[in-house]
Design an enzyme around this catalytic site. Structure first.
Site, short mmCIF file in Angstrom:
data_model
loop_
_atom_site.label_atom_id
_atom_site.label_comp_id
_atom_site.label_asym_id
_atom_site.label_seq_id
_atom_site.Cartn_x
_atom_site.Cartn_y
_atom_site.Cartn_z
N LYS A 36 -2.25 -1.52 -3.62
CA LYS A 36 -3.09 -0.32 -3.61
C LYS A 36 -2.19 0.90 -3.65
O LYS A 36 -1.24 0.97 -2.87
CB LYS A 36 -3.95 -0.31 -2.33
CG LYS A 36 -4.87 0.91 -2.21
CD LYS A 36 -5.64 0.87 -0.90
CE LYS A 36 -6.58 2.08 -0.79
NZ LYS A 36 -7.32 2.09 0.48
N LYS A 49 0.86 -1.18 0.00
CA LYS A 49 0.00 0.00 0.00
C LYS A 49 0.90 1.23 0.00
O LYS A 49 1.68 1.44 0.94
CB LYS A 49 -0.92 0.01 1.21
CG LYS A 49 -1.88 1.20 1.25
CD LYS A 49 -2.79 1.10 2.46
CE LYS A 49 -3.76 2.28 2.54
NZ LYS A 49 -4.62 2.21 3.74
#
Length: 332
Positions: free
Chosen positions: A257, A204
């Site tokens: 992400k 992330k």
């Protein structure tokens, strides 16, 4: 036009033969996006009586429990594979107490969804504290304002058990704390939820594409940013290391992400990962396409399907997208 006297002047290989008409193109397509590949992120807010529009994400809302149930049924009917639930509590504090409150908004909504659509799609819960803390960071703070990593792990283990107790089929830790998967796995096992899988936000990045999400989830940091625990966009090897660590700690699935600006990372993770790989088409990506389409600059539906195809082509088995229900209907 036909060749006359010099056949060598014309190509023997003609790839265009397989591009003649939509039916033939569908037949030979290498990459397919199916409704079951899609996961719908949803926001549910405590204390509201009507859904609240998210201005930076046209078409998306903060749900009431009733509207959440309705939207979940629509997703299930469209064939969507899963839901990812984010909660917005009415009250916040330094430690994010609402995150593991048995009567908190996410736990209440999880019970609703597990009872009503749990047999039709996979109900997942985002596991973090940023929506629940008064300072907007992903865990309790130590002196100096930094997130206390190890105290946060204790909180995450408690939140995971509360979410599983409420009916979450999958818990998805997104805080990027060191050791979070191991702590959550141990907490789930101790609480008797050894069968509940973990979808780890393993790679992330500290991205500019999260802006609209911070309006949607009301979880923007009150000071500083999250670059101290989310990854530097410049780094690739670090993502592969994070994935390997999470898998070793017990992650059943991993996520990258954001997605669109990180398709190289998705591809490398998919190549290396022994577990299923998800990618998140984040709020900024959604907002850009919606804004460009509203101005007539791009074909909205084609852009939705094209970007989802790019995720699948890169190797993501699941794609989290705010268009999940609409895209599922388009794909069908």
């Amino acid at each position: 036009m036909t060749a006359s006297g010099n056949d060598a002047a014309f190509p023997a290989a003609r790839p265009r033969r397989l591009r003649r008409g939509p039916a033939l193109r569908r037949l030979v397509a290498e990459t397919r996006v199916l409704p079951r590949n899609l996961v719908l992120p949803m926001f549910v807010k405590e204390g509201i009586t009507e859904p609240v529009a998210i201005s930076s994400m046209p078409g998306q809302v903060q749900h009431t429990r009733d509207s959440l149930r309705k939207a979940a049924h629509e997703a299930a009917a469209a064939g969507v594979g899963g839901l990812m639930l984010f909660g917005i509590p009415a009250h916040k504090d330094e430690r994010g107490s609402g995150a593991d409150d048995p009567d908190g908004i996410v736990q209440a909504a999880l019970r609703d969804l597990a009872a009503e659509v749990g047999d039709d799609l996979v109900v997942m819960a985002d596991l973090c504290l940023c929506e629940y803390t008064s300072h907007g960071h992903c865990g309790p703070l130590e002196t100096g304002g930094h997130v206390d990593n190890d105290l946060t792990l204790e909180r995450y283990a408690s939140v995971a058990a509360a979410q599983a107790e409420a009916g979450a089929a999958v818990v998805a830790p997104s805080g990027m704390m060191d050791g979070q998967v191991a702590a959550i796995r141990a907490g789930l096992d101790r609480a008797g939820f050894g069968q509940v899988p973990i979808l780890a936000y393993a790679a992330k990045y500290a991205s500019s594409f999260y802006g609209p999400f911070r309006e949607a989830a009301e979880g923007a940091p009150q000071f500083g940013d999250r670059s101290g625990y989310q990854q530097d966009p410049a780094n690739v090897r670090e993502a592969l290391r994070e994935v390997a660590l999470d898998v070793a700690e017990g992650a059943d699935m991993v996520m990258v992400k954001p997605g669109l600006a990180y398709l190289d990372i998705v591809a490398k993770v998919a190549e290396a990962s022994p577990v299923p790989v998800s990618a998140y088409q984040v709020s900024g990506e959604y907002a850009m396409i919606e804004a460009a389409a509203e101005r007539g600059w791009i074909d909205r539906e084609r852009a939705i399907v094209e970007t989802l195809t790019s995720y699948r082509r890169a190797g993501a088995e699941q794609v989290l997208t705010y268009w999940a229900t609409e895209a599922a209907l388009l794909l069908r």
